[in-house]
Design a protein around this motif. Structure first.
Motif, PDB file in Angstrom:
ATOM      1  N   MET A  36       0.833  -1.203   0.000  1.00  0.00           N
ATOM      2  CA  MET A  36       0.000   0.000   0.000  1.00  0.00           C
ATOM      3  C   MET A  36       0.868   1.254   0.000  1.00  0.00           C
ATOM      4  N   ALA A  37       1.952   1.244   0.762  1.00  0.00           N
ATOM      5  CA  ALA A  37       2.864   2.389   0.782  1.00  0.00           C
ATOM      6  C   ALA A  37       3.450   2.637  -0.605  1.00  0.00           C
ATOM      7  N   ALA A  38       3.821   1.586  -1.302  1.00  0.00           N
ATOM      8  CA  ALA A  38       4.372   1.721  -2.648  1.00  0.00           C
ATOM      9  C   ALA A  38       3.321   2.266  -3.621  1.00  0.00           C
ATOM     10  N   ILE A  39       2.106   1.768  -3.516  1.00  0.00           N
ATOM     11  CA  ILE A  39       1.027   2.229  -4.398  1.00  0.00           C
ATOM     12  C   ILE A  39       0.745   3.711  -4.177  1.00  0.00           C
ATOM     13  N   VAL A  40       0.639   4.109  -2.917  1.00  0.00           N
ATOM     14  CA  VAL A  40       0.345   5.519  -2.609  1.00  0.00           C
ATOM     15  C   VAL A  40       1.490   6.415  -3.064  1.00  0.00           C
ATOM     16  N   ALA A  41       2.726   5.983  -2.852  1.00  0.00           N
ATOM     17  CA  ALA A  41       3.878   6.780  -3.285  1.00  0.00           C
ATOM     18  C   ALA A  41       3.841   7.011  -4.793  1.00  0.00           C
ATOM     19  N   LYS A  42       3.552   5.958  -5.549  1.00  0.00           N
ATOM     20  CA  LYS A  42       3.484   6.090  -7.016  1.00  0.00           C
ATOM     21  C   LYS A  42       2.281   6.916  -7.456  1.00  0.00           C
ATOM     22  N   GLN A  43       1.165   6.820  -6.742  1.00  0.00           N
ATOM     23  CA  GLN A  43       0.003   7.640  -7.076  1.00  0.00           C
ATOM     24  C   GLN A  43       0.296   9.113  -6.855  1.00  0.00           C
ATOM     25  N   LYS A  44       1.013   9.417  -5.765  1.00  0.00           N
ATOM     26  CA  LYS A  44       1.337  10.807  -5.445  1.00  0.00           C
ATOM     27  C   LYS A  44       2.373  11.375  -6.407  1.00  0.00           C
ATOM     28  N   ASN A  45       3.326  10.534  -6.827  1.00  0.00           N
ATOM     29  CA  ASN A  45       4.371  10.977  -7.742  1.00  0.00           C
ATOM     30  C   ASN A  45       4.785   9.811  -8.637  1.00  0.00           C
ATOM     31  N   PRO A  46       4.153   9.661  -9.808  1.00  0.00           N
ATOM     32  CA  PRO A  46       4.436   8.531 -10.694  1.00  0.00           C
ATOM     33  C   PRO A  46       5.887   8.445 -11.166  1.00  0.00           C
TER      34      PRO A  46
END
Length: 72
Positions: free
Chosen positions: A16-26
């Motif tokens: 989830m942390a990885a997904i959110v990080a990529k959503q915030k900054n692809p």
């Protein structure tokens, strides 16, 4: 390769942390380090192999045990 974020642990929280990080900054390069053979492996073992993920059709009849009303 250089990574912007390194997440230790490929369980539910790590993924989830990885997904959110990529959503915030692809543009971020995210690395997940996991000691098991693949990320999320333990998650697939929860719930008797059915995964322990919230179901949108929840009801007391889906709970097994002596006190199903505990889920209310």
């Amino acid at each position: 390769m250089n990574y912007d974020i390194c997440i230790i642990g490929g369980g539910a929280a790590g993924m989830m942390a990885a997904i959110v990080a990529k959503q915030k900054n692809p543009a971020l390069n995210v690395l997940i380090l996991e000691r098991l053979s693949r990320v999320g492996k333990k998650l697939s073992l929860t719930g008797n192999g059915r995964c322990n993920i919230t179901n949108h059709k929840l009801s007391v009849k889906n709970y097994h045990g002596a006190q199903p009303e505990f889920a209310l």
